[in-house]
Design a protein around this motif. Sequence first.
Motif, short mmCIF file in Angstrom:
data_model
loop_
_atom_site.label_atom_id
_atom_site.label_comp_id
_atom_site.label_asym_id
_atom_site.label_seq_id
_atom_site.Cartn_x
_atom_site.Cartn_y
_atom_site.Cartn_z
N THR A 13 0.90 -1.58 0.16
CA THR A 13 0.36 0.03 -0.29
C THR A 13 0.69 1.48 0.19
O THR A 13 2.24 0.85 0.13
CB THR A 13 -0.87 -0.07 1.07
N THR A 50 -3.74 3.72 -1.29
CA THR A 50 -3.79 2.56 -2.74
C THR A 50 -3.20 1.57 -2.26
O THR A 50 -1.78 1.46 -1.91
CB THR A 50 -2.55 3.20 -3.71
N THR A 52 -1.97 -1.56 -4.07
CA THR A 52 -1.13 -2.22 -5.28
C THR A 52 -0.26 -3.87 -5.17
O THR A 52 0.39 -4.32 -4.63
CB THR A 52 -0.58 -1.66 -6.23
N ASN A 68 -8.63 0.29 -10.15
CA ASN A 68 -10.25 0.25 -9.47
C ASN A 68 -11.05 -1.12 -9.89
O ASN A 68 -12.38 -0.17 -10.98
CB ASN A 68 -10.46 1.96 -10.01
N SER A 114 -4.71 -2.54 -9.35
CA SER A 114 -4.03 -1.25 -8.66
C SER A 114 -5.48 -0.59 -7.89
O SER A 114 -6.70 -0.55 -8.98
CB SER A 114 -3.58 0.21 -9.24
N ASN A 116 -8.03 2.87 -5.74
CA ASN A 116 -7.29 3.93 -4.02
C ASN A 116 -9.24 3.88 -4.05
O ASN A 116 -9.63 3.23 -4.15
CB ASN A 116 -7.80 4.83 -5.22
N THR A 120 -10.58 8.76 -7.69
CA THR A 120 -9.40 8.80 -8.50
C THR A 120 -9.56 10.08 -9.45
O THR A 120 -10.56 10.43 -10.02
CB THR A 120 -9.17 7.51 -9.19
N SER A 126 -3.74 10.92 -6.07
CA SER A 126 -4.57 9.11 -6.96
C SER A 126 -3.24 9.18 -7.30
O SER A 126 -2.85 7.75 -6.79
CB SER A 126 -5.69 9.22 -6.72
N GLY A 130 -0.65 6.19 -6.19
CA GLY A 130 -0.21 5.29 -7.77
C GLY A 130 1.05 4.62 -7.36
O GLY A 130 1.06 3.75 -7.76
N CYS A 133 3.20 3.18 -5.18
CA CYS A 133 2.45 2.43 -4.85
C CYS A 133 2.65 1.62 -5.89
O CYS A 133 3.61 -0.62 -5.44
CB CYS A 133 1.36 1.90 -4.29
#
Lengths: 310, 310
Positions: A13, A50, A52, A68, A114, A116, A120, A126, A130, A133
Amino acid sequence: MASEKPLVTVTCTAPVNIAVIKYWGKRDEDLILPINSSLSVTLHQDQLKTTTTAVISKDFTEDQIWLNGQKVDVGQPRIQACLREIRRLARKRRSADDKDPLPLSLSYKVHIASVNNFPTAAGLASSAAGYACLAFTLAQVYGVEGDLSEVARRGSGSACRSLYGGFVEWQMGERADGKDSIARQVAPELHWPELRVLILVVNSEKKLISSTVGMQTSVETSPLLKFRAEALVPAHMAEMTHYIKERDFQGFGQLTMKESNQCHATCLDTFPPISYLNDISRRIIQLVHRFNTHYGETKARWDWGSTGNP
Amino acid sequence: MASEKPLVTVTCTAPVNIAVIKYWGKRDEDLILPINSSLSVTLHQDQLKTTTTAVISKDFTEDQIWLNGQKVDVGQPRIQACLREIRRLARKRRSADDKDPLPLSLSYKVHIASVNNFPTAAGLASSAAGYACLAFTLAQVYGVEGDLSEVARRGSGSACRSLYGGFVEWQMGERADGKDSIARQVAPELHWPELRVLILVVNSEKKLISSTVGMQTSVETSPLLKFRAEALVPAHMAEMTHYIKERDFQGFGQLTMKESNQCHATCLDTFPPISYLNDISRRIIQLVHRFNTHYGETKARWDWGSTGNP
């Protein structure tokens, strides 16, 4: 090779960061090098983060990525730049250390998912969380150690600041190849525990103008942005670092508000103008000022993401 | 003296002017000397105007003034500055010309009634029209000739530009006493008959922050304003004058929009920030840009008064 694992899965994360000295404008679009240094507060992952997951397998025939839950084009230049950069670092590490026990083939394709837990592309950093991550997760998968500023930065400039907790500066650097444009922690997570960050979402829609396009237009058209980057930000960086080290909320709060306003001012000076603030944001600004005036000191301060979210 | 008329009444009207190079910030608060030169378009009086009637009589015991039918304090420093200045010029003229036939006593008190046919103090240059009209009307009453820039300017800076029709520059001047801070016509009323000005009133309320207080705060707190005044406006003045003389609507329109944005940007860079634009103003800006993009050239342009009225 028998020692290769058939599948490696890593989940990480990464947090959001809120800039108190703003990054707006690149001096190199491809390498994502900024026209000024910036400084941010990393938020706790209890609220915004986030998550991932990356998997590599010899059975995968191509790199793939989901954001997402929606599949996105893995061929996007920024995603490609991150993948290329992390694989380059992994290769470099292997060739530098022949006894490297890492058995995984660099030729393996990767699947990335990934998510959030917040809106986003709505100005809530974000892409910073993102890409930080993504860089960190890929580094685990491919066994890369050391500074990941460059990998994260190639995805989204401010992502390099989300690699660290606490208070983080992204030094603009001077080199043309960007090797000195890296993130560094100014103060750790537990340095200022009383500091609270309140996120008010006044607009969760996707931005009309992306930060990338916006800052490019600003660099091309706003004389105030150029002046700010060259003449004003260096002093702001030094002042802000001082306020953080001294835990001076008066100074910290005032400069954060001024920085936020000045950055939005350069957006308005852009042609055509960019305005991420709306009437609700402006009412919150007035409220904070009345609140502080009432208490006779800076007890609250605002800061604004790029859709007007404080 | 038998030759003194018992009563003199004069009624004049004055137009509004819309700055295309903006005046925001004074270098001298008392003399109302600006930190940069500015340039405006005077609107036709068919739509917006101030009408002022001034009467002097030996029977009046004090100066009095009404604005839009409401009695206002004649002791206001700016009204007093105008009255003092016009009487000084009248006295000077009398002493310079002994044969001056003007029979009116300078000791007579004046009654003034001024009416705007548009919202007052809502960012539509009501004070510019108002003080230009006051200066001109008083000049008629007291028999003063010549440049009235200084009288009007002492009431409201931009009022000196409303003394002329067409395109008018207000030269900032360099002298400490302000004698060279005067308005001059750049091009006459009939120079560019195709030019149309559309006034959209999106907010007719009185401004939350008056221009006077706003610009004072900006001068004290905005580094972008100082940079703009010193480094950017001189070139804008020269460019705008050129566009007007050449009747170049492309250049004129673009620079007007940039000037407007930049001025509002310095307001946002002020601490606490000033924002005269609202969500409706921003939608109009977007509309104008879409319109111009559609036609592939600048056929429309915006400009903003200080409550967001274009």
